[in-house]
Scaffold this motif. Structure first.
Motif, PDB file in Angstrom:
ATOM      1  N   ASN A  82      90.548  -9.831 -29.251  1.00 16.66           N
ATOM      2  CA  ASN A  82      91.777 -10.185 -28.534  1.00 16.66           C
ATOM      3  C   ASN A  82      92.883  -9.133 -28.576  1.00 16.66           C
ATOM      4  N   CYS A  83      92.648  -8.007 -29.244  1.00 18.09           N
ATOM      5  CA  CYS A  83      93.648  -6.927 -29.303  1.00 18.09           C
ATOM      6  C   CYS A  83      94.006  -6.513 -27.866  1.00 18.09           C
ATOM      7  N   GLU A  84      95.286  -6.297 -27.631  1.00 17.39           N
ATOM      8  CA  GLU A  84      95.722  -5.907 -26.288  1.00 17.39           C
ATOM      9  C   GLU A  84      95.084  -4.597 -25.865  1.00 17.39           C
ATOM     10  N   PRO A  91      90.732  -2.642 -33.940  1.00 12.51           N
ATOM     11  CA  PRO A  91      91.946  -3.296 -33.445  1.00 12.51           C
ATOM     12  C   PRO A  91      93.178  -2.541 -33.940  1.00 12.51           C
ATOM     13  N   CYS A  92      94.222  -2.523 -33.087  1.00  9.81           N
ATOM     14  CA  CYS A  92      95.357  -1.647 -33.390  1.00  9.81           C
ATOM     15  C   CYS A  92      96.237  -2.159 -34.516  1.00  9.81           C
ATOM     16  N   ASN A  93      96.199  -3.485 -34.772  1.00  9.00           N
ATOM     17  CA  ASN A  93      97.065  -4.098 -35.785  1.00  9.00           C
ATOM     18  C   ASN A  93      98.560  -3.909 -35.485  1.00  9.00           C
ATOM     19  N   GLU A  94      98.864  -3.441 -34.247  1.00 13.65           N
ATOM     20  CA  GLU A  94     100.254  -3.183 -33.865  1.00 13.65           C
ATOM     21  C   GLU A  94     100.717  -4.112 -32.752  1.00 13.65           C
ATOM     22  N   CYS A  95      99.793  -4.461 -31.846  1.00 11.77           N
ATOM     23  CA  CYS A  95     100.178  -5.277 -30.695  1.00 11.77           C
ATOM     24  C   CYS A  95     100.536  -6.697 -31.137  1.00 11.77           C
ATOM     25  N   GLU A  96     101.117  -7.430 -30.208  1.00 15.57           N
ATOM     26  CA  GLU A  96     101.569  -8.781 -30.552  1.00 15.57           C
ATOM     27  C   GLU A  96     100.401  -9.661 -30.992  1.00 15.57           C
ATOM     28  N   ASN A  97      99.296  -9.595 -30.231  1.00 12.69           N
ATOM     29  CA  ASN A  97      98.127 -10.400 -30.576  1.00 12.69           C
ATOM     30  C   ASN A  97      97.642 -10.105 -31.992  1.00 12.69           C
ATOM     31  N   CYS A  98      97.479  -8.807 -32.296  1.00  8.98           N
ATOM     32  CA  CYS A  98      97.001  -8.410 -33.627  1.00  8.98           C
ATOM     33  C   CYS A  98      97.940  -8.937 -34.712  1.00  8.98           C
ATOM     34  N   LYS A  99      99.245  -8.716 -34.482  1.00  6.67           N
ATOM     35  CA  LYS A  99     100.229  -9.132 -35.496  1.00  6.67           C
ATOM     36  C   LYS A  99     100.204 -10.638 -35.724  1.00  6.67           C
TER      37      LYS A  99
HETATM   38 ZN   LIG Z   1      96.035  -4.918 -31.241  1.00  6.94          ZN
END
Ligand SMILES: [Zn+2]
Length: 567
Positions: A82-84, A91-99
Motif C-alpha cells: 500500500n506504499c504510495e 516501502p518508503c516509510n515516509e508516505c502517509e500510508n506507510c506512516k
Molecule cells: Zn510509503
C-alpha cells in the motif's frame, strides 16, 4: 565455598498484556523494512519475489512462536502493498500510508486481535466491510493475529470470503498454533512458517541495540538474556528493557543473573567438578545450598545436563567454539572439564542425569533424587574402552575349551602339563600344607581364588563333590559336561585339588539325565561332529546351557545371540 546471590526467584514471566507495558525497546527497534527482520530470510525472500512479480496471494498464514517477527512481517508486507510509491519490496516509510501503518491507524489496514474478536458477529461485520473499496490505498488489508482463536462459526463465515475474495482484499493471518486452524482455511492460504531465532542472531541484534542505546552489558550476560528469550526476539528485548530499568547504563553479570533467576554458572560448575572429581561431600554441599536458596532443582538439573552435553560436544568437536553457545570464560571451563575424562564415561554420567531429570519432574522429593543420582554418577565404574574390553573377552575366550563339538580323545589323557604354543596356564606353586578335614566348600573358596573361570562353571553345576580320591561332577546341561570333559580343564582341576587336598584325584562326570540332552551322549558320545554342532547351535540360540562368560557378556551389552561359530 561460594556465596549464593539472593535470587529474585524464577525469572521473568511475560505474557502479552504484561509485555505491552515493557515494549519500549521492541517498539523502538521494530523492523521497518524486510531487511530489518532477523532470522526469517526464507520468508522475506519469498514475499519479496511475490511482490516483484506481482503474484501476491489473497491470504497469507504466518505461523511460528511468539516474538519471531510475524506481526512485523505482516505490517511490512502491508506497507509494501500500500506504499504510495509501491507496490514495492522497499516501502518508503515516509508516505502517509506507510506512516499510518507503522502507527497502526491506517483506515485500509485493519489489525484484528483474533482472541477478542473471535465470534461470528465480528466476522460477519468484516465480510460486510470488505466489499467496499479501500478508501485511499490499493488494497484493503486485514491482519488477524492469533487467528486460531476464532470460533468454528467464525471460521465458516471467513471461509466464504476466502473462497471469493474481492480483488482488493488481502488477508494476513498470524498464529502460534496452526494446528487449530481448519484445513479448509489452511488450504486457501499461502503458508509461511517462521523459525525461532537463533541465539547467535538474537545476541548480535541485542548487541546492536545496546550499542545504539549506550548501555554496557557483558557478552556472558547478553547470552543469558538471549537464552532466556528462547528464540523470541521480542522477549529478548523485553528482558533487556527490564534489565536496563533495573541497572541503568552499567549492569553487572550478577544483576542479570538475579533478574533472570539464572543459577550462577560458578555454582553449576562446582557440581560438575564434584562429579568429575568424585567428591560426594562437595556435591551434597552444592545441592544443599541450591535447595536452601530456593532455586528450582529441576532447572538446576537441566543446567548440569546441559553442561555435560557441552563437555561431550567439546570433546568430539573440531570447532567447539562454533558449536557451543558459550562465552570465552565458560568455554575455557568446559575445556578444563573435558581434558581428563573419557567420552564413554561422560555418556554414562549423561544417561544417569537424563533419567534423574525425568524423575525429578514427577517427584515430590526432587532434592533427594538429585542427591542419589549424583551419588550414582560419583560411584560410576570406570568405563573400559571397547577395544580394551574386546581384547579382554578374546583372552577369556582363549581360556575356553576348544574341543567343543569333538569327541574327547581319552587316549591322550592325562594331557601333558606343558602346553605347546607357550600359552600361560594356571600353574600351582609349592604344595601347601596338608589340609586335614578340608571340605568341598573350603576347596571351592580356594578354587575361586585360583581360577574364577573354572569356579564359575562349577557354580552352574547341579552338584560338585569331593569324595575319597574322586571329584564327582554332576552337570545340568551338555555345555558344562563338555567343559569339564575338556582334558585341559580336567588337568587344571586335578592340579588345584591336589594342591589343596595334597592327594591325587580322578574326575567322574555324571551324565546329564535331561531328556534330549542325553541323546547327545548316547552311542558312547560318538555322534557325528556336524550333527552335534548343529544341535548345540540350536540350544545356544535358545539360550540353553549358556557359558557363564557368554551370559555375562550378553548381559553387559544387552545383546542377543544371533549366531555363533567355533574358533
Ligand atoms: Zn510509503
Amino acid at each position: 565455598m561460594f556465596d549464593l546471590p539472593s535470587p529474585f526467584l524464577q525469572g521473568i514471566r511475560i505474557d502479552e498484556s504484561e509485555a505491552m507495558s515493557y515494549l519500549v525497546l521492541a517498539r523502538k527497534w521494530r523492523p521497518a523494512k524486510f531487511e530489518d527482520i532477523v532470522g526469517q530470510g526464507f520468508v522475506t525472500k519469498t514475499l519479496q519475489n511475490a511482490i516483484t512479480s506481482g503474484r501476491v496471494a489473497h491470504a497469507f498464514l504466518f505461523t511460528g512462536a511468539r516474538g519471531v517477527g510475524k506481526t512485523s512481517m505482516a505490517r511490512i508486507l502491508a506497507k509494501s502493498l500500500n506504499c504510495e510509491n509501491g507496490p514495492t519490496v522497499s516501502p518508503c516509510n515516509e508516505c502517509e500510508n506507510c506512516k499510518e501503518i507503522t502507527a497502526g491507524n491506517c483506515i485500509d489496514v485493519l489489525e484484528i486481535d483474533g482472541a477478542s474478536n473471535r465470534g461470528i458477529d465480528e466476522v460477519r461485520e468484516l465480510r460486510e466491510n470488505i466489499k467496499y473499496f479501500p478508501s485511499k490505498s490499493r488494497n484493503k488489508i486485514y491482519i488477524i493475529d492469533e487467528v486460531h482463536m476464532l470460533t468454528k462459526e467464525a471460521f465458516n463465515a471467513l471461509l466464504k470470503t476466502l473462497e471469493e475474495p474481492p480483488a482488493h482484499a488481502v488477508f494476513i493471518f498470524a498464529t502460534t498454533e496452526p494446528h487449530k486452524i481448519p484445513i479448509t482455511i489452511l488450504s486457501r492460504c499461502q503458508r509461511f512458517d517462521f523459525k525461532k531465532i537463533s541465539l547467535k542472531d538474537i545476541c548480535a541484534h541485542l548487541k546492536f541495540i545496546l550499542g545504539k542505546e549506550g548501555v554496557k552489558l557483558s557478552d556472558a550476560s547478553i547470552l543469558q538474556v538471549a537464552k532466556a528469550a528462547n528464540g523470541s526476539m521480542r522477549d529478548s528485548q523485553s528482558i533487556l528493557d527490564q534489565i536496563i530499568s533495573f541497572g541503568g547504563a552499567n549492569i553487572s553479570d550478577e544483576d542479570v543473573n538475579n533478574i533472570l533467576g539464572v543459577i550462577d554458572r560458578s555454582i553449576i560448575y562446582s557440581l560438575v567438578k564434584a562429579v568429575l572429581q568424585k567428591d560426594a561431600g562437595m556435591a551434597f554441599q552444592v545441592i544443599n545450598n541450591i535447595y536452601n536458596y530456593g532455586y528450582d532443582i529441576n532447572q538446576f538439573c537441566f543446567n548440569i545436563l546441559e553442561t555435560f552435553r557441552d563437555i561431550i560436544a567439546f570433546k568430539v568437536s573440531k570447532d567447539p567454539k562454533e558449536l557451543l553457545d558459550l562465552s570465552d570464560g565458560e568455554l575455557s571451563e568446559i575445556e578444563g572439564f573435558a581434558k581428563d575424562i573419557d567420552v564413554n564415561e561422560l555418556l554414562l554420567i549423561f544417561n544417569i542425569l537424563y533419567k534423574a531429570e525425568e524423575d525429578i519432574t514427577k517427584s515430590l522429593t526432587p532434592k533427594m533424587i538429585l542427591e542419589m543420582s549424583v551419588m550414582k554418577m560419583i560411584n560410576r565404574f570406570p568405563v573400559m574402552p571397547l577395544a580394551a574390553l574386546m581384547k579382554k573377552i578374546s583372552l577369556l575366550e582363549k581360556r575356553l575349551p576348544r574341543n567343543s563339538g569333538n569327541v574327547i580323545d581319552m587316549a591322550n589323557y592325562p594331557p601333558k602339563t606343558v602346553k605347546s604354543g607357550g600359552e600361560k596356564r594356571p600353574v600351582s606353586i609349592a604344595p601347601p600344607a596338608p589340609r586335614a578335614g578340608a571340605s568341598t566348600k573350603d576347596f571351592l573358596e580356594f578354587l575361586k581364588d585360583k581360577s574364577i573361570l573354572i569356579y564359575s562353571h562349577v557354580e552352574s553345576l547341579k552338584a560338585f563333590d569331593v569324595k575319597g580320591d574322586e571329584i564327582i561332577i554332576t552337570p545340568t546341561n551338555s555345555y558344562t559336561t563338555e567343559y569339564f570333559e575338556s582334558s585341559e580343564i580336567q588337568s587344571d582341576l586335578k592340579q588345584f585339588a591336589h594342591d589343596f587336598f595334597r592327594r591325587n584325584f580322578q574326575i567322574l562326570i555324571k551324565k546329564v539325565e535331561k531328556k534330549g540332552e542325553n541323546s547327545l551322549y548316547s552311542n558312547n558320545g560318538r555322534k557325528s561332529n556336524a550333527s552335534k554342532s548343529s544341535q548345540r547351535m540350536e540350544r545356544v540360540l535358545k539360550g540353553e546351557g549358556m557359558d557363564p562368560v557368554f551370559s555375562q557378556v550378553k548381559e553387559l551389552f544387552e545383546g542377543e545371540i544371533i549366531d555363533f561359530k567355533y574358533l
